[in-house]
Design a protein around this motif. Structure first.
Motif, PDB file in Angstrom:
ATOM      1  N   PHE A  14     -33.401  -1.341 -45.475  1.00  0.00           N
ATOM      2  CA  PHE A  14     -32.136  -0.857 -46.035  1.00  0.00           C
ATOM      3  C   PHE A  14     -31.392  -1.971 -46.767  1.00  0.00           C
ATOM      4  O   PHE A  14     -30.625  -1.709 -47.690  1.00  0.00           O
ATOM      5  CB  PHE A  14     -31.252  -0.275 -44.931  1.00  0.00           C
ATOM      6  CG  PHE A  14     -31.757   1.034 -44.394  1.00  0.00           C
ATOM      7  CD1 PHE A  14     -31.729   2.173 -45.185  1.00  0.00           C
ATOM      8  CD2 PHE A  14     -32.254   1.123 -43.105  1.00  0.00           C
ATOM      9  CE1 PHE A  14     -32.201   3.388 -44.694  1.00  0.00           C
ATOM     10  CE2 PHE A  14     -32.727   2.332 -42.617  1.00  0.00           C
ATOM     11  CZ  PHE A  14     -32.700   3.458 -43.412  1.00  0.00           C
ATOM     12  N   TYR A  15     -31.611  -3.214 -46.363  1.00  0.00           N
ATOM     13  CA  TYR A  15     -30.977  -4.335 -47.060  1.00  0.00           C
ATOM     14  C   TYR A  15     -31.497  -4.408 -48.494  1.00  0.00           C
ATOM     15  O   TYR A  15     -30.716  -4.537 -49.444  1.00  0.00           O
ATOM     16  CB  TYR A  15     -31.271  -5.632 -46.322  1.00  0.00           C
ATOM     17  CG  TYR A  15     -30.888  -6.867 -47.109  1.00  0.00           C
ATOM     18  CD1 TYR A  15     -29.566  -7.258 -47.223  1.00  0.00           C
ATOM     19  CD2 TYR A  15     -31.855  -7.640 -47.737  1.00  0.00           C
ATOM     20  CE1 TYR A  15     -29.203  -8.374 -47.943  1.00  0.00           C
ATOM     21  CE2 TYR A  15     -31.512  -8.772 -48.459  1.00  0.00           C
ATOM     22  CZ  TYR A  15     -30.190  -9.128 -48.557  1.00  0.00           C
ATOM     23  OH  TYR A  15     -29.839 -10.237 -49.277  1.00  0.00           O
ATOM     24  N   TYR A  16     -32.787  -4.311 -48.662  1.00  0.00           N
ATOM     25  CA  TYR A  16     -33.369  -4.389 -49.999  1.00  0.00           C
ATOM     26  C   TYR A  16     -32.972  -3.204 -50.854  1.00  0.00           C
ATOM     27  O   TYR A  16     -32.660  -3.344 -52.036  1.00  0.00           O
ATOM     28  CB  TYR A  16     -34.900  -4.484 -49.898  1.00  0.00           C
ATOM     29  CG  TYR A  16     -35.383  -5.849 -49.509  1.00  0.00           C
ATOM     30  CD1 TYR A  16     -35.528  -6.856 -50.454  1.00  0.00           C
ATOM     31  CD2 TYR A  16     -35.680  -6.145 -48.181  1.00  0.00           C
ATOM     32  CE1 TYR A  16     -35.965  -8.113 -50.097  1.00  0.00           C
ATOM     33  CE2 TYR A  16     -36.116  -7.398 -47.818  1.00  0.00           C
ATOM     34  CZ  TYR A  16     -36.252  -8.390 -48.772  1.00  0.00           C
ATOM     35  OH  TYR A  16     -36.680  -9.640 -48.417  1.00  0.00           O
ATOM     36  N   LEU A  17     -32.968  -2.022 -50.263  1.00  0.00           N
ATOM     37  CA  LEU A  17     -32.581  -0.828 -51.014  1.00  0.00           C
ATOM     38  C   LEU A  17     -31.119  -0.909 -51.445  1.00  0.00           C
ATOM     39  O   LEU A  17     -30.775  -0.584 -52.586  1.00  0.00           O
ATOM     40  CB  LEU A  17     -32.821   0.422 -50.155  1.00  0.00           C
ATOM     41  CG  LEU A  17     -34.274   0.757 -49.838  1.00  0.00           C
ATOM     42  CD1 LEU A  17     -34.341   1.943 -48.884  1.00  0.00           C
ATOM     43  CD2 LEU A  17     -35.051   1.065 -51.110  1.00  0.00           C
ATOM     44  N   GLY A  18     -30.256  -1.348 -50.523  1.00  0.00           N
ATOM     45  CA  GLY A  18     -28.837  -1.454 -50.852  1.00  0.00           C
ATOM     46  C   GLY A  18     -28.569  -2.470 -51.940  1.00  0.00           C
ATOM     47  O   GLY A  18     -27.839  -2.200 -52.901  1.00  0.00           O
ATOM     48  N   MET A  19     -29.171  -3.653 -51.832  1.00  0.00           N
ATOM     49  CA  MET A  19     -28.958  -4.685 -52.842  1.00  0.00           C
ATOM     50  C   MET A  19     -29.560  -4.291 -54.184  1.00  0.00           C
ATOM     51  O   MET A  19     -29.034  -4.652 -55.238  1.00  0.00           O
ATOM     52  CB  MET A  19     -29.552  -6.009 -52.372  1.00  0.00           C
ATOM     53  CG  MET A  19     -28.777  -6.665 -51.248  1.00  0.00           C
ATOM     54  SD  MET A  19     -27.006  -6.880 -51.599  1.00  0.00           S
ATOM     55  CE  MET A  19     -27.044  -7.948 -53.033  1.00  0.00           C
ATOM     56  N   CYS A  20     -30.658  -3.537 -54.169  1.00  0.00           N
ATOM     57  CA  CYS A  20     -31.249  -3.061 -55.421  1.00  0.00           C
ATOM     58  C   CYS A  20     -30.282  -2.133 -56.147  1.00  0.00           C
ATOM     59  O   CYS A  20     -30.057  -2.273 -57.359  1.00  0.00           O
ATOM     60  CB  CYS A  20     -32.562  -2.351 -55.129  1.00  0.00           C
ATOM     61  SG  CYS A  20     -33.389  -1.708 -56.614  1.00  0.00           S
ATOM     62  N   ILE A  21     -29.677  -1.196 -55.410  1.00  0.00           N
ATOM     63  CA  ILE A  21     -28.708  -0.279 -56.007  1.00  0.00           C
ATOM     64  C   ILE A  21     -27.501  -1.048 -56.544  1.00  0.00           C
ATOM     65  O   ILE A  21     -27.020  -0.791 -57.653  1.00  0.00           O
ATOM     66  CB  ILE A  21     -28.262   0.774 -54.972  1.00  0.00           C
ATOM     67  CG1 ILE A  21     -29.434   1.685 -54.614  1.00  0.00           C
ATOM     68  CG2 ILE A  21     -27.079   1.592 -55.488  1.00  0.00           C
ATOM     69  CD1 ILE A  21     -29.127   2.656 -53.497  1.00  0.00           C
ATOM     70  N   TRP A  22     -27.014  -2.002 -55.771  1.00  0.00           N
ATOM     71  CA  TRP A  22     -25.828  -2.761 -56.177  1.00  0.00           C
ATOM     72  C   TRP A  22     -26.107  -3.592 -57.427  1.00  0.00           C
ATOM     73  O   TRP A  22     -25.280  -3.661 -58.341  1.00  0.00           O
ATOM     74  CB  TRP A  22     -25.389  -3.652 -55.026  1.00  0.00           C
ATOM     75  CG  TRP A  22     -24.158  -4.458 -55.322  1.00  0.00           C
ATOM     76  CD1 TRP A  22     -24.094  -5.784 -55.614  1.00  0.00           C
ATOM     77  CD2 TRP A  22     -22.816  -3.970 -55.388  1.00  0.00           C
ATOM     78  NE1 TRP A  22     -22.802  -6.167 -55.844  1.00  0.00           N
ATOM     79  CE2 TRP A  22     -21.993  -5.077 -55.710  1.00  0.00           C
ATOM     80  CE3 TRP A  22     -22.224  -2.725 -55.199  1.00  0.00           C
ATOM     81  CZ2 TRP A  22     -20.612  -4.964 -55.851  1.00  0.00           C
ATOM     82  CZ3 TRP A  22     -20.847  -2.615 -55.330  1.00  0.00           C
ATOM     83  CH2 TRP A  22     -20.064  -3.719 -55.653  1.00  0.00           C
ATOM     84  N   LEU A  26     -24.281  -3.402 -61.159  1.00  0.00           N
ATOM     85  CA  LEU A  26     -23.683  -4.540 -61.847  1.00  0.00           C
ATOM     86  C   LEU A  26     -24.301  -4.748 -63.223  1.00  0.00           C
ATOM     87  O   LEU A  26     -23.607  -5.091 -64.188  1.00  0.00           O
ATOM     88  CB  LEU A  26     -23.843  -5.813 -61.010  1.00  0.00           C
ATOM     89  CG  LEU A  26     -22.997  -5.920 -59.734  1.00  0.00           C
ATOM     90  CD1 LEU A  26     -23.282  -7.236 -59.025  1.00  0.00           C
ATOM     91  CD2 LEU A  26     -21.518  -5.805 -60.042  1.00  0.00           C
ATOM     92  N   ALA A  27     -25.613  -4.542 -63.317  1.00  0.00           N
ATOM     93  CA  ALA A  27     -26.284  -4.674 -64.610  1.00  0.00           C
ATOM     94  C   ALA A  27     -25.794  -3.624 -65.596  1.00  0.00           C
ATOM     95  O   ALA A  27     -25.585  -3.915 -66.781  1.00  0.00           O
ATOM     96  CB  ALA A  27     -27.791  -4.580 -64.432  1.00  0.00           C
ATOM     97  N   LEU A  28     -25.599  -2.397 -65.120  1.00  0.00           N
ATOM     98  CA  LEU A  28     -25.107  -1.328 -65.992  1.00  0.00           C
ATOM     99  C   LEU A  28     -23.698  -1.627 -66.489  1.00  0.00           C
ATOM    100  O   LEU A  28     -23.379  -1.389 -67.657  1.00  0.00           O
ATOM    101  CB  LEU A  28     -25.129   0.008 -65.245  1.00  0.00           C
ATOM    102  CG  LEU A  28     -26.509   0.603 -64.972  1.00  0.00           C
ATOM    103  CD1 LEU A  28     -26.378   1.849 -64.116  1.00  0.00           C
ATOM    104  CD2 LEU A  28     -27.235   0.926 -66.267  1.00  0.00           C
ATOM    105  N   ILE A  29     -22.857  -2.157 -65.611  1.00  0.00           N
ATOM    106  CA  ILE A  29     -21.506  -2.514 -66.025  1.00  0.00           C
ATOM    107  C   ILE A  29     -21.549  -3.620 -67.068  1.00  0.00           C
ATOM    108  O   ILE A  29     -20.825  -3.596 -68.066  1.00  0.00           O
ATOM    109  CB  ILE A  29     -20.663  -2.942 -64.816  1.00  0.00           C
ATOM    110  CG1 ILE A  29     -20.414  -1.746 -63.895  1.00  0.00           C
ATOM    111  CG2 ILE A  29     -19.332  -3.548 -65.251  1.00  0.00           C
ATOM    112  CD1 ILE A  29     -19.615  -2.081 -62.676  1.00  0.00           C
ATOM    113  N   GLY A  30     -22.419  -4.621 -66.843  1.00  0.00           N
ATOM    114  CA  GLY A  30     -22.538  -5.705 -67.808  1.00  0.00           C
ATOM    115  C   GLY A  30     -22.999  -5.235 -69.170  1.00  0.00           C
ATOM    116  O   GLY A  30     -22.551  -5.740 -70.201  1.00  0.00           O
ATOM    117  N   VAL A  31     -23.882  -4.232 -69.180  1.00  0.00           N
ATOM    118  CA  VAL A  31     -24.404  -3.716 -70.453  1.00  0.00           C
ATOM    119  C   VAL A  31     -23.362  -2.887 -71.181  1.00  0.00           C
ATOM    120  O   VAL A  31     -23.204  -2.982 -72.406  1.00  0.00           O
ATOM    121  CB  VAL A  31     -25.681  -2.887 -70.203  1.00  0.00           C
ATOM    122  CG1 VAL A  31     -26.107  -2.157 -71.472  1.00  0.00           C
ATOM    123  CG2 VAL A  31     -26.811  -3.787 -69.722  1.00  0.00           C
ATOM    124  N   THR A  32     -22.623  -2.058 -70.441  1.00  0.00           N
ATOM    125  CA  THR A  32     -21.702  -1.112 -71.077  1.00  0.00           C
ATOM    126  C   THR A  32     -20.298  -1.657 -71.272  1.00  0.00           C
ATOM    127  O   THR A  32     -19.496  -1.041 -71.977  1.00  0.00           O
ATOM    128  CB  THR A  32     -21.600   0.173 -70.234  1.00  0.00           C
ATOM    129  OG1 THR A  32     -21.113  -0.165 -68.919  1.00  0.00           O
ATOM    130  CG2 THR A  32     -22.951   0.843 -70.116  1.00  0.00           C
TER     131      THR A  32
END
Length: 272
Positions: A14-22, A26-32
């Motif tokens: 769940f740690y990896y899944l959560g950090m992947c989503i987060w 952040l990447a989407l915000i940086g792009v848009t």
């Protein structure tokens, strides 16, 4: 952030899944962040400005004449002041101004969008990722193994909240484009009626420059979060990893609260 081994992944998925989503959020915000409504969805922008907007433009042009009549009737029915030449000229100026703004509002909005997009693009470069897990001790493994589902839920909820806040802004901007002719047609309507045009313009500024305030909030909040190390404050090395895991959850909640509070901040600070 150091990576776990394959064995650790089987314990803390769940740690990896959560950090992947987060990280994706952040990447989407940086792009848009630096995009304008014109570039965010060129197809949507062309459809609105070329297919739907002409209909609203014709409605707004018709309403402009209606509100001119409203403003004229309100002036002539004013028994105290009556209709004077100065008042009639002022009313004609308002009609001309309203027609000019309605006909040229699209280029004006494009310039405002470009300004906000350029500023936010420069600011978003300074956003740091305040999430660290440098100490992968037994405490961290224990936390993510036992409370990993909570960590994953926090990542998911916070990511979706910020995603909807940032992306929902574009939908509101597209709606503002369509409502421009109708709102601006109230300019010659006189006090009480013309406030609609002022409210529309204030909303345009608030929604356009909200991305700038969001970028600022993310920068300041991320640096504030990164400056606090709960593990070092505790002074207990054996639980540093556990406290860092808890810190990551609080950091996500703080960043989400900072983004969600942008609208309220602008409403109270700038009356927008």
């Amino acid at each position: 952030m150091d990576s776990f081994s394959v064995f650790d992944f089987t314990i803390t998925p769940f740690y990896y899944l959560g950090m992947c989503i987060w990280k994706v959020m952040l990447a989407l915000i940086g792009v848009t962040a630096g995009e304008t409504p014109q570039t965010f969805s060129a197809g949507t922008w062309n459809y609105i400005t070329q297919s739907i907007y002409p209909l609203f433009l014709s409605i707004g042009s018709t309403l402009l004449n209606v509100f001119f009549c409203v403003g004229y009737l309100r002036s002539v029915s004013n028994l105290r002041d009556g209709m004077t030449l100065e008042m009639f000229i002022e009313l004609l100026i308002k009609v001309a101004l309203g027609n000019l703004v309605i006909q040229s509002i699209i280029p004006i909005m494009e310039q405002i969008f470009n300004l906000a997009g350029g500023i936010s693009q420069m600011l978003v470069v300074g956003v740091d990722n305040p999430f660290t897990q440098n100490d992968l001790d037994g405490g961290a493994i224990f936390f993510y193994a036992v409370f990993g589902i909570i960590f994953f839920a926090v990542c998911l909820v916070c990511s979706v909240t910020i995603f909807l806040t940032v992306y929902g802004r574009y939908l509101q901007l597209y709606m503002l484009v369509l409502s421009a002719p109708v709102a601006l047609s109230t300019i010659p309507g006189g006090p009480g009626v013309s406030q609609t045009a002022g409210a529309w313009f204030k909303t345009l500024l608030a929604k356009t420059f909200s991305i700038v305030v969001i970028a600022l909030a993310l920068i300041i909040a991320s640096k504030m979060c990164a400056a606090i190390d709960y593990g070092q404050l505790a002074g207990i090395e054996s639980v540093d990893g556990f406290l860092q895991a808890v810190q990551n959850i609080f950091n996500m909640l703080l960043l989400t609260a900072a983004v969600k509070g942008v609208d309220e901040y602008m409403r109270r600070t700038f009356a927008l």
